[in-house]
Write an enzyme that holds these catalytic residues in place. Structure first.
Site, mmCIF file in Angstrom:
data_model
loop_
_atom_site.group_PDB
_atom_site.id
_atom_site.type_symbol
_atom_site.label_atom_id
_atom_site.label_comp_id
_atom_site.label_asym_id
_atom_site.label_seq_id
_atom_site.Cartn_x
_atom_site.Cartn_y
_atom_site.Cartn_z
ATOM 1 N N ARG A 37 0.803 -1.220 0.000
ATOM 2 C CA ARG A 37 0.000 0.000 0.000
ATOM 3 C C ARG A 37 0.837 1.271 0.000
ATOM 4 O O ARG A 37 0.648 2.138 -0.839
ATOM 5 C CB ARG A 37 -0.926 0.011 1.220
ATOM 6 C CG ARG A 37 -1.946 1.133 1.182
ATOM 7 C CD ARG A 37 -2.866 1.081 2.403
ATOM 8 N NE ARG A 37 -3.529 -0.197 2.567
ATOM 9 C CZ ARG A 37 -4.279 -0.527 3.597
ATOM 10 N NH1 ARG A 37 -4.440 0.353 4.576
ATOM 11 N NH2 ARG A 37 -4.865 -1.709 3.688
ATOM 12 N N HIS A 83 -8.011 -4.311 -7.883
ATOM 13 C CA HIS A 83 -7.795 -3.597 -6.621
ATOM 14 C C HIS A 83 -9.079 -3.601 -5.790
ATOM 15 O O HIS A 83 -9.933 -2.727 -5.936
ATOM 16 C CB HIS A 83 -7.381 -2.153 -6.941
ATOM 17 C CG HIS A 83 -6.726 -1.439 -5.795
ATOM 18 N ND1 HIS A 83 -5.485 -1.789 -5.305
ATOM 19 C CD2 HIS A 83 -7.133 -0.364 -5.060
ATOM 20 C CE1 HIS A 83 -5.154 -0.964 -4.327
ATOM 21 N NE2 HIS A 83 -6.143 -0.099 -4.154
ATOM 22 N N TYR A 127 -18.201 12.382 -14.541
ATOM 23 C CA TYR A 127 -18.102 13.505 -15.464
ATOM 24 C C TYR A 127 -16.772 13.553 -16.209
ATOM 25 O O TYR A 127 -16.699 14.091 -17.305
ATOM 26 C CB TYR A 127 -18.293 14.833 -14.713
ATOM 27 C CG TYR A 127 -19.619 14.959 -14.025
ATOM 28 C CD1 TYR A 127 -20.808 14.893 -14.742
ATOM 29 C CD2 TYR A 127 -19.699 15.154 -12.648
ATOM 30 C CE1 TYR A 127 -22.032 15.008 -14.113
ATOM 31 C CE2 TYR A 127 -20.922 15.279 -12.007
ATOM 32 C CZ TYR A 127 -22.084 15.200 -12.743
ATOM 33 O OH TYR A 127 -23.297 15.317 -12.114
#
Length: 733
Positions: A37, A83, A127
């Site tokens: 991570r 993921h 968007y």
């Protein structure tokens, strides 16, 4: 009734100590955080989430020439296939890869609102659209040619790369930051051209020192530009050890407005500093009178950054104004360097500049060798098929006869011409039009080209020298594709001692400092004629009233023996109730304020403790630069008075008084001091200084001042017990 039977032997019940169970599980969590991570891989510079985003976009064919796709589609693909974490974290990582103010070489070409340097967030993923940039394609070049290892995804339904081929040193080029369990990483961005030049130096001379590399890579190159003012020795040490930092300042210039009027224009911001927050902080400095040289700040930015800073007076030097703001605001920041990365064995290590570049070069060589081996296998397979076709052209009529007349032409072809099964299948699948004369010539040319290529590939695979040479050629091609001028200037910090101090530009104005019993402090303009007219919060009252000037320093003596320094120009206006003094100094909650006075250069203070000890301290040595003040007295402070006479008067809890010359006290900057008056029980109640010509005064219980004409009867030596004081005497003040 339900009967619960105990689980069989080897069931889910585990008998182990709680401490051992917790430590094992926390260790597993910590290792997972470090390796999966927070820390980037030294070879490609990516954390797993970034690597998965890159690979998913590659699999979706989102190359620079393709049309952009919705970010929601990319995030969904990454989350569902590679993921298994929240979509917000994936989208945040994708957005950062597209921000040209966060990445020195953006890897995602974002279309839509991807945030800005003011700190505004990107638009929702439904968007925005994205695709890969040319730099990202270079990082993935050869990934489909067995150049890196793959591992199963979290659900074993697919595969993902362990590391990317990485055509350029992305770890240093774009930098990285992250916090794991017990360790963190912070790597600044650099210029790819300089990094590749440093790689060439290591290819030519593997024993090159870090000092030689720093001549090529003089320091970080941040995407937002700015001026790095860290010394060469400090940067060299950071690159040598992998730990350090670099001071980064905003780039600014002076704009002449004519008639001696000027203003500062900031054109580049320090890395990771939000412009809107910086402007708000500068405005707070003006409001709180902490930037006495600054009059106004406003934002005139459009496409480019244009931050206007106006001075309070045109007599102020621009360099002095900026040096003061560098100390007070984020116009100067310190970017930490902690090059903590995962090496090729997935082990966390702190690496220096040379070690990082060498690890990248070793990775590039391994990628080159694996790609060469992959290509060798395919060239050999193609040559094998072409050899079969050459046999066909030499025996074309016989081959046609066998195909037309034999019941099992494949077996006959293998037996007749010594072909392999693969060659026989390929011949039988060949169309007649490919047996034309022109095709025979094309096959011969292809055979020759592939034979030459195979020889070169085999020579490359067997020669480390040729491998390193090819790595250098590949890097040079990448350098030409990504070359860009350096944005961050490397410079030495200006010696601020050459300029007049900031205090020299503060206008000298008469003020009266008002400190209340509850610790609220403010400054009223001019002189306060009637203290009774001052207003305070409910339940509060006046404690100290000190006439002074805006250019003066205030000394605040506390009962814990510390003396603090506060600039009079930094106090809040006298119109309101002021602000808590404890916000300006680090005063302990249990400590009380004993005295407040304006600093007089060359002056001296009498420092006395409740235990009856004291000394004379030069005021110039009591000035503190930090909010924590200076520890002056070892003990509980009773008084910190300016020495205004040649004698000292003391009185104890036993109402005995003593007078002795000031000259008997030592002069020192800090300590316990010497005994002022001896007591069998109790301690000191009050102390004062006076001139022998004028004589001392004391205060009775009603607060009236009384003369002490026969004070010489109490005159003695320091540390004596003294004698009973005049009737009604309890204190001097």
């Amino acid at each position: 009734m339900t009967v619960h039977t105990p689980p069989p032997e080897g069931g889910r019940i585990v008998d182990e100590p709680m401490s051992e169970a917790l430590s094992k599980r926390y260790l597993a969590y910590a290792l997972s955080t470090i390796t999966n991570r927070a820390l980037p891989d030294v070879r490609d510079g990516f954390k797993p989430v970034h690597r998965r985003i890159m690979y998913a976009m590659h699999q979706m064919r989102l190359n620079p020439q393709a049309a952009a796709r919705k970010c929601a589609k990319v995030v969904g693909e990454v989350m569902g296939t590679y993921h298994p974490h929240g979509d917000a974290s994936i989208y945040d990582a994708l957005v950062r890869l597209a921000q040209d103010f966060a990445q020195r070489y953006p890897l995602v070409d974002g279309q839509g609102n991807f945030g800005n340097i003011d700190g505004d967030n990107a638009a929702a993923m439904r968007y925005t659209e994205c695709k890969l940039t040319a730099a990202a394609v270079l990082l993935m070049d050869g990934i489909d040619q067995n150049s890196v290892d793959f591992r199963p995804t979290y659900d074993d339904q697919d595969e993902e790369p362990v590391v990317l081929p990485a055509g350029f040193p992305n770890l240093l080029a774009n930098g990285s930051s992250g916090i794991a369990v017990g360790m963190a990483t912070s790597i600044p961005p650099h210029n790819v051209g300089e990094l590749i030049d440093a790689c060439h130096l290591l290819l030519e001379r593997p024993d090159a020192k870090t000092e030689e590399l720093v001549q090529i890579v003089p320091g970080p190159d941040f995407p937002t530009g700015g001026v790095a003012v860290e010394g060469h020795a400090s940067i060299l040490d950071a690159y040598e050890t992998g730990r350090g930092g670099v001071r980064l300042r905003a780039r600014w210039e002076t704009e002449d407005l004519g008639r001696g009027v000027w203003r500062i224009v900031v054109t580049e911001m320090p890395y990771q500093v939000q412009k809107s927050k910086l402007i708000a902080d500068l405005a707070d400095l003006i409001e709180n009178k902490k930037a006495p040289l600054l009059a106004d700040v406003r934002d005139e930015s459009a496409e480019d950054i244009r931050l206007i800073i106006e001075p309070k007076s045109r007599t102020v030097e621009p360099e002095v104004l900026m040096e003061s703001l560098f100390k007070l605001s984020d116009l100067e920041v310190r970017f930490p360097i902690n090059m903590n990365v995962l090496d090729a064995t997935n082990t966390p290590r702190v690496m220096g500049l040379k070690a990082c570049l060498q690890a990248f070069l070793d990775h590039r060589r391994e990628v080159l060798v694996r790609r060469a081996q992959w290509r060798i296998e395919r060239v050999e397979k193609r040559l094998h098929l072409l050899e079969g076709l050459r046999i066909v052209f030499l025996n074309l009529d016989e081959v046609i006869r066998i195909v037309r007349e034999e019941e099992q032409p494949k077996a006959v072809l293998i037996a007749r011409f010594g072909l392999s099964e693969m060659q026989a299948d390929y011949i039988l699948d060949t169309r007649l039009r490919q047996l034309a004369r022109i095709e025979e010539m094309a096959i011969e040319n292809e055979y020759k080209e592939l034979s030459d290529e195979l020889a070169n590939l085999q020579s490359l695979s067997s020669s480390p020298a040729k491998q390193w040479k090819q790595v250098g050629k590949d890097l040079e091609a990448v350098r030409k594709a990504l070359i860009s001028p350096r944005r961050t200037t490397i410079a030495e910090a200006v010696d601020s001692s050459a300029f007049a101090p900031v205090e020299a530009f503060i206008p000298r104005e008469a003020i009266t400092v008002i400190l209340s019993e509850r610790g609220w402090i403010r400054a009223a303009k001019g002189k306060v004629d009637d203290p009774s007219e001052l207003k305070f919060k409910e339940g509060d009252s006046l404690a100290f009233l000190v006439p002074t000037y805006t250019t003066d320093k205030l000394l605040v003596a506390a009962s814990d023996g510390r003396i603090f320094t506060v600039g009079a120009d930094k106090l809040a206006s006298g119109r309101g109730h002021g602000e808590p003094l404890r916000l300006m100094i680090e005063l302990d909650e249990k400590a009380e304020i004993i005295n407040l006075l304006a600093h007089q250069p060359g002056g001296k203070l009498l420092i006395a403790s409740k235990a009856g000890y004291g000394f004379v301290a030069p005021e110039d040595e009591l000035l503190a630069q930090k909010r924590g003040g200076k520890q002056v007295l070892n003990g509980e402070l009773l008084a910190a008075l300016r020495v205004t006479g040649d004698h000292v008067a003391t009185i104890g809890e036993n109402i005995k008084a003593l007078i002795f010359p000031v000259a008997e006290l030592p002069e020192m900057g800090r300590g316990k001091g010497v005994k002022l008056q001896s007591f069998k029980q109790g301690g000191l109640v009050d102390v004062a200084t006076f001139n022998a010509e004028q004589g001392p005064e004391w205060a009775d219980g009603g607060g009236r001042r009384r003369n002490w004409p026969d004070w010489k009867d109490w005159l003695g030596k320091r540390a004596q017990a003294g004698r009973q004081g005049p009737r009604g005497m309890r204190k001097f003040r």
